[in-house]
Design a protein around this motif. Structure first.
Motif, PDB file in Angstrom:
ATOM      1  N   LEU A 330       3.565 -93.897  98.270  1.00 38.01           N
ATOM      2  CA  LEU A 330       2.402 -94.506  97.622  1.00 38.01           C
ATOM      3  C   LEU A 330       2.839 -95.542  96.596  1.00 38.01           C
ATOM      4  N   ALA A 331       3.875 -95.225  95.818  1.00 35.60           N
ATOM      5  CA  ALA A 331       4.377 -96.181  94.832  1.00 35.60           C
ATOM      6  C   ALA A 331       4.852 -97.468  95.511  1.00 35.60           C
ATOM      7  N   GLN A 332       5.574 -97.331  96.624  1.00 42.41           N
ATOM      8  CA  GLN A 332       6.078 -98.523  97.310  1.00 42.41           C
ATOM      9  C   GLN A 332       4.945 -99.330  97.928  1.00 42.41           C
ATOM     10  N   PHE A 333       3.935 -98.660  98.467  1.00 43.37           N
ATOM     11  CA  PHE A 333       2.782 -99.393  99.003  1.00 43.37           C
ATOM     12  C   PHE A 333       2.128-100.242  97.918  1.00 43.37           C
ATOM     13  N   LEU A 334       1.898 -99.648  96.757  1.00 46.68           N
ATOM     14  CA  LEU A 334       1.237-100.361  95.660  1.00 46.68           C
ATOM     15  C   LEU A 334       2.093-101.493  95.106  1.00 46.68           C
ATOM     16  N   ILE A 335       3.403-101.309  95.106  1.00 50.53           N
ATOM     17  CA  ILE A 335       4.294-102.357  94.610  1.00 50.53           C
ATOM     18  C   ILE A 335       4.359-103.529  95.600  1.00 50.53           C
ATOM     19  N   PHE A 336       4.464-103.220  96.892  1.00 42.85           N
ATOM     20  CA  PHE A 336       4.598-104.288  97.878  1.00 42.85           C
ATOM     21  C   PHE A 336       3.300-105.032  98.134  1.00 42.85           C
ATOM     22  N   LEU A 337       2.181-104.555  97.606  1.00 48.97           N
ATOM     23  CA  LEU A 337       0.960-105.365  97.632  1.00 48.97           C
ATOM     24  C   LEU A 337       1.180-106.726  96.989  1.00 48.97           C
ATOM     25  N   ASN A 338       2.158-106.810  96.095  1.00 44.72           N
ATOM     26  CA  ASN A 338       2.321-107.988  95.249  1.00 44.72           C
ATOM     27  C   ASN A 338       3.154-109.105  95.854  1.00 44.72           C
ATOM     28  N   SER A 339       3.883-108.847  96.924  1.00 45.03           N
ATOM     29  CA  SER A 339       4.844-109.825  97.426  1.00 45.03           C
ATOM     30  C   SER A 339       4.209-111.175  97.726  1.00 45.03           C
ATOM     31  N   GLY A 340       3.139-111.188  98.500  1.00 47.03           N
ATOM     32  CA  GLY A 340       2.482-112.441  98.824  1.00 47.03           C
ATOM     33  C   GLY A 340       1.766-113.079  97.654  1.00 47.03           C
ATOM     34  N   PRO A 341       0.867-112.337  96.962  1.00 44.03           N
ATOM     35  CA  PRO A 341       0.096-112.947  95.873  1.00 44.03           C
ATOM     36  C   PRO A 341       0.944-113.521  94.733  1.00 44.03           C
ATOM     37  N   ILE A 342       1.995-112.816  94.314  1.00 46.92           N
ATOM     38  CA  ILE A 342       2.803-113.319  93.204  1.00 46.92           C
ATOM     39  C   ILE A 342       3.491-114.623  93.576  1.00 46.92           C
ATOM     40  N   ASN A 343       4.123-114.663  94.740  1.00 47.56           N
ATOM     41  CA  ASN A 343       4.851-115.868  95.130  1.00 47.56           C
ATOM     42  C   ASN A 343       3.927-117.012  95.494  1.00 47.56           C
ATOM     43  N   ALA A 344       2.755-116.695  96.058  1.00 44.26           N
ATOM     44  CA  ALA A 344       1.769-117.747  96.311  1.00 44.26           C
ATOM     45  C   ALA A 344       1.273-118.338  94.996  1.00 44.26           C
ATOM     46  N   ALA A 345       1.086-117.499  93.988  1.00 42.24           N
ATOM     47  CA  ALA A 345       0.642-117.989  92.684  1.00 42.24           C
ATOM     48  C   ALA A 345       1.664-118.955  92.087  1.00 42.24           C
ATOM     49  N   ILE A 346       2.940-118.648  92.259  1.00 46.21           N
ATOM     50  CA  ILE A 346       3.985-119.510  91.693  1.00 46.21           C
ATOM     51  C   ILE A 346       3.970-120.879  92.359  1.00 46.21           C
ATOM     52  N   VAL A 347       3.946-120.924  93.705  1.00 47.62           N
ATOM     53  CA  VAL A 347       3.992-122.227  94.370  1.00 47.62           C
ATOM     54  C   VAL A 347       2.684-122.988  94.208  1.00 47.62           C
ATOM     55  N   ASN A 348       1.572-122.299  93.985  1.00 43.36           N
ATOM     56  CA  ASN A 348       0.288-122.975  93.850  1.00 43.36           C
ATOM     57  C   ASN A 348       0.030-123.527  92.460  1.00 43.36           C
ATOM     58  N   CYS A 349       0.741-123.038  91.451  1.00 43.98           N
ATOM     59  CA  CYS A 349       0.451-123.510  90.094  1.00 43.98           C
ATOM     60  C   CYS A 349       1.465-124.541  89.601  1.00 43.98           C
TER      61      CYS A 349
END
Length: 422
Positions: A330-349
């Motif tokens: 469960l911890a890994q599922f919740l952590i890996f939710l972030n892979s796409g959104p965090i990196n997309a936020a970086i390249v988009n801003c």
């Protein structure tokens, strides 16, 4: 320092015709990247026996790689904004694959440390530029999903490293595990030579394709509060999961009594399944939430980390093995939710002409204060108390990272124009 709005009529709404091949090759390279990183984690007990090193010294094997990788990444990003990124990918993957094979030839602890350092140089030439290539192949409305696909390689590659490394180490030796880990990268390096080289800013309209003087871009990045808030949250998360990934197989062997090959296989399987599901779900939800409100994916990421923290604590506090593995999953599922959104936020801003450097600087930050120090710090705490205690307190940075990402989501709405796809 604002990204171009996806609402711009000049911005492309469809992927480049050859985007699929490049995404597949970059994702496979990323898988091999993480396979190599985690072979050393599961082979660690045998490496300790052969070289007679303690936990603090063992942590240096993770720290040495990360230190070199993070220091070289801004340079890789700088070059990626100015030279063909395809060639940087080819050179980087070939170099680190050769160094992985050389790790298996090491006959001393110092030689193994040197090989891990060279791997960091090779990965820096690839890690900073790959997300910028993907962002120039896919429109902004699809980037979170495409980057999530790219980052699926993290849990799958880690699982392959745990499984393959554990099996080869048990059946043959840790030397053989490293020899096997170096072969796929050489093949993929040759295939990467035939990838397309997209124009920078190709998916963000003609205004985004203009060149940006380095000092102008650097000053803008320094004032970009959204970038720094996201980087802070990413750093705290990286500190925690980097240390956890390095030490968890050893914890399962030492304190839960699992066999070395079983610990690698089970932990690797959990990482693969939970990470795959979390990354896919995060990419789909991130794009959906971003269409509703700017920074919606980051809100999800922040909440996900805050929920993951107690699960990480429970993973080493529960006595029964079954509930322990459930908490880890469960911890890994919740952590890996972030892979796409965090990196997309970086390249988009950040502007397209500065994306590779921004990614390289982000890599420097998340590792300098993240997993460059966490394996050694956890090893030091374990030497002073126990590995159980060291891993338990490791949940706190995840909780703090969640708060930082929620702040980043609020700042992101001000840093980037509201994007609406017509």
């Amino acid at each position: 320092m604002n990204a171009q709005s996806a609402a711009s009529p000049a911005a492309s709404a469809v992927p480049a015709s050859n985007a699929g091949y490049a995404l597949l090759i970059l994702t496979l390279i990323n898988l091999v990247n993480y396979l190599d990183r985690y072979i050393v984690a599961v082979a660690l007990p045998d490496i300790q026996k052969e070289f007679g090193i303690n936990d603090t010294q063992s942590g240096l094997l993770g720290t040495m790689f990360i230190v070199v990788f993070m220091l070289a990444s801004p340079l890789g990003g700088f070059l990626g904004d100015r030279y063909p990124r395809r060639l940087l990918v080819v050179g980087g993957v070939v170099l680190w694959s050769l160094a992985t094979g050389a790790s298996g030839l090491a006959t001393s602890f110092g030689a193994l440390l040197l090989a891990r350092a060279v791997i960091g140089i090779g990965e820096a030439g690839y890690g900073a530029v790959a997300p910028s290539i993907i962002s120039d192949l896919y429109p902004r409305t699809q980037r979170t999903r495409m980057l999530a696909f790219f980052y699926i390689a993290i849990p799958v590659g880690a699982a392959a490293g745990y499984g393959l490394g554990g099996w080869l180490t048990q059946a043959y030796s840790w030397h053989v595990a490293f020899f096997a880990g170096g072969v796929p990268g050489l093949i993929l390096g040759a295939m990467a030579f035939f990838m397309p080289e997209p124009q920078r800013g190709a998916m963000d309209g003609p205004d985004a394709q203009a060149k940006l003087p380095f000092m102008v871009g650097l000053k803008g990045l320094a004032r970009n509060s959204a970038f720094w808030a996201v980087t802070a949250g990413y750093t705290l998360m990286t500190f925690s999961i980097g240390g956890l990934g390095f030490w968890m197989p050893t914890y399962l062997v030492r304190e839960r009594g699992l066999a070395q090959d079983s610990s690698g296989f089970i932990f690797g399987a959990i990482t693969a399944v939970a990470g795959l599901l979390g990354t896919v779900a995060g990419g789909w939800l991130g794009d959906k939430l971003d269409r509703k409100r700017e920074g919606g994916g980051l809100w999800m990421s922040g909440i996900g980390l805050m929920l993951a923290a107690p699960c990480m604590y429970l993973a080493v506090s529960l006595k029964a093995v079954g509930p322990t593995f459930a908490a880890i999953a469960l911890a890994q599922f919740l952590i890996f939710l972030n892979s796409g959104p965090i990196n997309a936020a970086i390249v988009n801003c950040v502007p397209p002409a500065f994306r590779a450097f921004a990614m390289g600087l982000n890599v420097l930050c998340i590792h300098l204060l993240g997993d460059a120090i966490s394996p050694t710090l956890i090893g030091t705490i374990a030497d002073a108390s126990s590995l159980h205690t060291a891993i338990a307190v490791n949940a706190l940075p995840v909780l703090l990272g969640g708060f930082a990402l929620l702040l980043g989501a609020r700042l992101f709405r001000e840093a980037v124009p509201l994007a609406r796809q017509g």
